[in-house]
Design a protein around this motif. Structure first.
Motif, PDB file in Angstrom:
ATOM      1  N   ALA A  34       0.839  -1.197   0.000  1.00  0.00           N
ATOM      2  CA  ALA A  34       0.000   0.000   0.000  1.00  0.00           C
ATOM      3  C   ALA A  34       0.872   1.244   0.000  1.00  0.00           C
ATOM      4  N   LEU A  35       0.272   2.347  -0.374  1.00  0.00           N
ATOM      5  CA  LEU A  35       0.920   3.644  -0.339  1.00  0.00           C
ATOM      6  C   LEU A  35       0.250   4.463   0.754  1.00  0.00           C
ATOM      7  N   ALA A  36       1.028   4.883   1.743  1.00  0.00           N
ATOM      8  CA  ALA A  36       0.514   5.732   2.824  1.00  0.00           C
ATOM      9  C   ALA A  36       0.754   7.176   2.414  1.00  0.00           C
ATOM     10  N   VAL A  37      -0.318   7.884   2.118  1.00  0.00           N
ATOM     11  CA  VAL A  37      -0.241   9.263   1.645  1.00  0.00           C
ATOM     12  C   VAL A  37      -0.485  10.192   2.831  1.00  0.00           C
ATOM     13  N   SER A  38       0.447  11.102   3.053  1.00  0.00           N
ATOM     14  CA  SER A  38       0.331  12.029   4.181  1.00  0.00           C
ATOM     15  C   SER A  38      -0.811  13.008   3.976  1.00  0.00           C
ATOM     16  N   GLY A  43       0.026  11.981  11.619  1.00  0.00           N
ATOM     17  CA  GLY A  43      -0.296  10.601  11.943  1.00  0.00           C
ATOM     18  C   GLY A  43      -1.504  10.031  11.227  1.00  0.00           C
ATOM     19  N   VAL A  44      -2.153  10.831  10.386  1.00  0.00           N
ATOM     20  CA  VAL A  44      -3.319  10.359   9.635  1.00  0.00           C
ATOM     21  C   VAL A  44      -2.916  10.236   8.163  1.00  0.00           C
ATOM     22  N   TYR A  45      -3.120   9.048   7.605  1.00  0.00           N
ATOM     23  CA  TYR A  45      -2.729   8.774   6.227  1.00  0.00           C
ATOM     24  C   TYR A  45      -3.930   8.319   5.412  1.00  0.00           C
ATOM     25  N   LEU A  46      -3.861   8.599   4.138  1.00  0.00           N
ATOM     26  CA  LEU A  46      -4.812   8.062   3.182  1.00  0.00           C
ATOM     27  C   LEU A  46      -4.111   6.848   2.568  1.00  0.00           C
ATOM     28  N   TRP A  47      -4.685   5.676   2.740  1.00  0.00           N
ATOM     29  CA  TRP A  47      -4.064   4.446   2.257  1.00  0.00           C
ATOM     30  C   TRP A  47      -4.576   4.119   0.864  1.00  0.00           C
ATOM     31  N   LYS A  79      -4.910  14.343  -4.761  1.00  0.00           N
ATOM     32  CA  LYS A  79      -4.672  15.707  -4.282  1.00  0.00           C
ATOM     33  C   LYS A  79      -6.001  16.356  -3.904  1.00  0.00           C
ATOM     34  N   THR A  80      -6.990  16.233  -4.761  1.00  0.00           N
ATOM     35  CA  THR A  80      -8.313  16.791  -4.500  1.00  0.00           C
ATOM     36  C   THR A  80      -8.942  16.138  -3.270  1.00  0.00           C
ATOM     37  N   HIS A  81      -8.791  14.836  -3.159  1.00  0.00           N
ATOM     38  CA  HIS A  81      -9.359  14.127  -2.011  1.00  0.00           C
ATOM     39  C   HIS A  81      -8.710  14.600  -0.711  1.00  0.00           C
ATOM     40  N   ILE A  82      -7.406  14.750  -0.725  1.00  0.00           N
ATOM     41  CA  ILE A  82      -6.692  15.202   0.474  1.00  0.00           C
ATOM     42  C   ILE A  82      -7.080  16.628   0.823  1.00  0.00           C
TER      43      ILE A  82
END
Length: 93
Positions: A34-38, A43-47, A79-82
């Motif tokens: 998986a890719l853990a996106v900051s 401490g919260v990532y989008l996986w 990017k939009t989701h974050i």
């Protein structure tokens, strides 16, 4: 199975590179493929995962998908989701 795992990791690494264009940091976690996106919340990532079919990137419990053959488009959507995640104060949409 080992071959498909390496393909998944390669796709995630390419996506990681595309996210750097938006100054979004992320890290490939080989142990879970998986890719853990900051996010802006420490401490919260989008996986992000590669779907079982290998055709889509998937995130937000599979509610969002984008074809793996469009890595730049996936990076834009993430990017939009974050950004939306940040506006909601870290709450999932």
């Amino acid at each position: 199975m080992e071959t498909s795992m390496s393909v998944e990791l390669e796709l995630l690494a390419e996506l990681r590179g595309a996210l750097t264009e938006y100054e979004i940091s992320s890290e490939v976690h080989e142990d879970v493929a998986a890719l853990a996106v900051s996010t802006d919340t420490p401490g919260v990532y989008l996986w992000v995962f590669v779907s079982f079919s290998g055709r889509f990137f998937s995130w937000n419990r599979g509610n969002h998908q984008h074809p793996v053959n469009d890595i730049p488009g996936t990076a834009r959507r993430l990017k939009t989701h974050i950004e939306g995640f940040h506006l909601l104060g870290g709450a999932e949409q």
